[in-house]
Scaffold this motif. Structure first.
Motif, short mmCIF file in Angstrom:
data_model
loop_
_atom_site.label_atom_id
_atom_site.label_comp_id
_atom_site.label_asym_id
_atom_site.label_seq_id
_atom_site.Cartn_x
_atom_site.Cartn_y
_atom_site.Cartn_z
N MET A 18 1.06 -1.34 -0.07
CA MET A 18 -0.25 -0.36 -0.19
C MET A 18 0.87 1.17 0.00
O MET A 18 1.88 1.21 0.44
CB MET A 18 -0.58 0.21 1.09
N ALA A 19 0.56 2.43 -1.00
CA ALA A 19 1.09 3.23 -0.82
C ALA A 19 1.29 4.27 0.83
O ALA A 19 0.49 4.02 1.34
CB ALA A 19 0.80 4.45 -2.09
N VAL A 20 2.26 4.59 1.08
CA VAL A 20 2.18 5.30 2.52
C VAL A 20 0.94 6.15 2.54
O VAL A 20 0.05 6.41 3.61
CB VAL A 20 3.75 6.10 2.07
N ILE A 21 0.65 7.17 1.64
CA ILE A 21 -0.50 7.93 1.50
C ILE A 21 -1.84 7.36 2.03
O ILE A 21 -2.44 7.43 2.98
CB ILE A 21 -1.16 8.74 0.34
N ASP A 22 -1.75 5.69 1.16
CA ASP A 22 -3.66 4.55 1.46
C ASP A 22 -2.89 4.69 3.28
O ASP A 22 -3.66 4.41 3.73
CB ASP A 22 -3.41 4.06 0.37
N GLN A 23 -1.29 4.53 3.39
CA GLN A 23 -1.22 3.65 4.97
C GLN A 23 -1.80 4.78 6.26
O GLN A 23 -2.23 4.41 7.14
CB GLN A 23 0.06 3.21 5.30
N ILE A 24 -1.84 5.78 5.53
CA ILE A 24 -1.26 7.23 6.80
C ILE A 24 -2.90 7.10 6.70
O ILE A 24 -3.80 7.01 7.98
CB ILE A 24 -0.65 8.26 6.02
N PHE A 25 -3.36 7.90 5.76
CA PHE A 25 -5.23 7.10 5.91
C PHE A 25 -5.94 5.97 7.10
O PHE A 25 -7.26 5.93 7.43
CB PHE A 25 -5.96 7.74 4.60
N ASP A 26 -5.64 5.00 6.79
CA ASP A 26 -5.37 4.06 7.08
C ASP A 26 -5.84 3.78 8.11
O ASP A 26 -6.60 3.71 8.86
CB ASP A 26 -4.92 2.58 6.50
#
Ligand SMILES: [Fe+2]
Length: 182
Positions: free
Chosen positions: A1-9
């Protein structure tokens, strides 16, 4: 998962607990801090720093990565260590220094301590208390981005308003994308 999606998760699935001793959740707190930065016309680095300053709280207990860094659980160090693969120092320093920024401001600004929330005053003691005059000078000399960290700290302190309606995490995707390391 791209980092921005990880952060949003992290925000969407791990940020629902109350921010230590406050009446807003971790995610609400982060979103309010980012919103205050944006309203103030801050740079994208500072908006990202405000959004991510407490990400270390959300990483606690998530295992492998954090443990691998061999960090003692200080959330500012956990957060900046995790973020450093993707974000520049201008963002990382807002995260890494936001606790020291409180110690700095309690030492240098009359009235700052009195305006802190109860929980924030309690954690100050655990975090080492106000800087001594020598620590103030050393902080200024050691940390070229300390003024940015002080600014994020002020938004952090204000970002505890129950029921405040602010934009959701997805609103900050362009901001985060604009500051990601190439
Ligand atoms: Fe915070």
């Amino acid at each position: 998962m791209a980092v921005i999606d990880q952060i949003f998760d992290l925000f969407n699935h791990h940020g629902g607990s109350l921010y230590f001793g406050e009446q807003v959740t971790e995610t609400e707190h982060a979103l309010q801090a980012a919103y205050l930065a944006k309203q103030a016309g801050a740079s994208n680095e500072l908006i990202a720093g405000a959004l991510l300053h407490d990400i270390g709280h959300l990483l606690h207990g998530l295992g492998e990565d954090v443990a691998q860094h061999g960090i003692d659980g200080k959330h500012e160090d956990v957060g900046s260590a995790w973020l450093q693969r993707w974000f520049p120092v201008a963002v990382l320093d807002c995260v890494r220094l936001h606790v020291d920024a409180k110690r700095y401001l309690t030492a240098t600004e009359p009235g700052y301590l009195a305006d802190l929330s109860e929980a924030s005053r309690q954690s100050l003691a655990l975090q080492g208390g106000p800087f001594t005059p020598e620590e103030v000078l050393a902080f200024e000399a050691r940390e070229p981005n300390y003024l940015a960290a002080l600014q994020v700290r002020r938004w952090d302190d204000e970002a505890k308003v129950v029921g405040l309606q602010v934009p959701p995490v997805e609103h900050y995707r362009p901001v985060l994308e604009s500051v990601l390391l190439a």
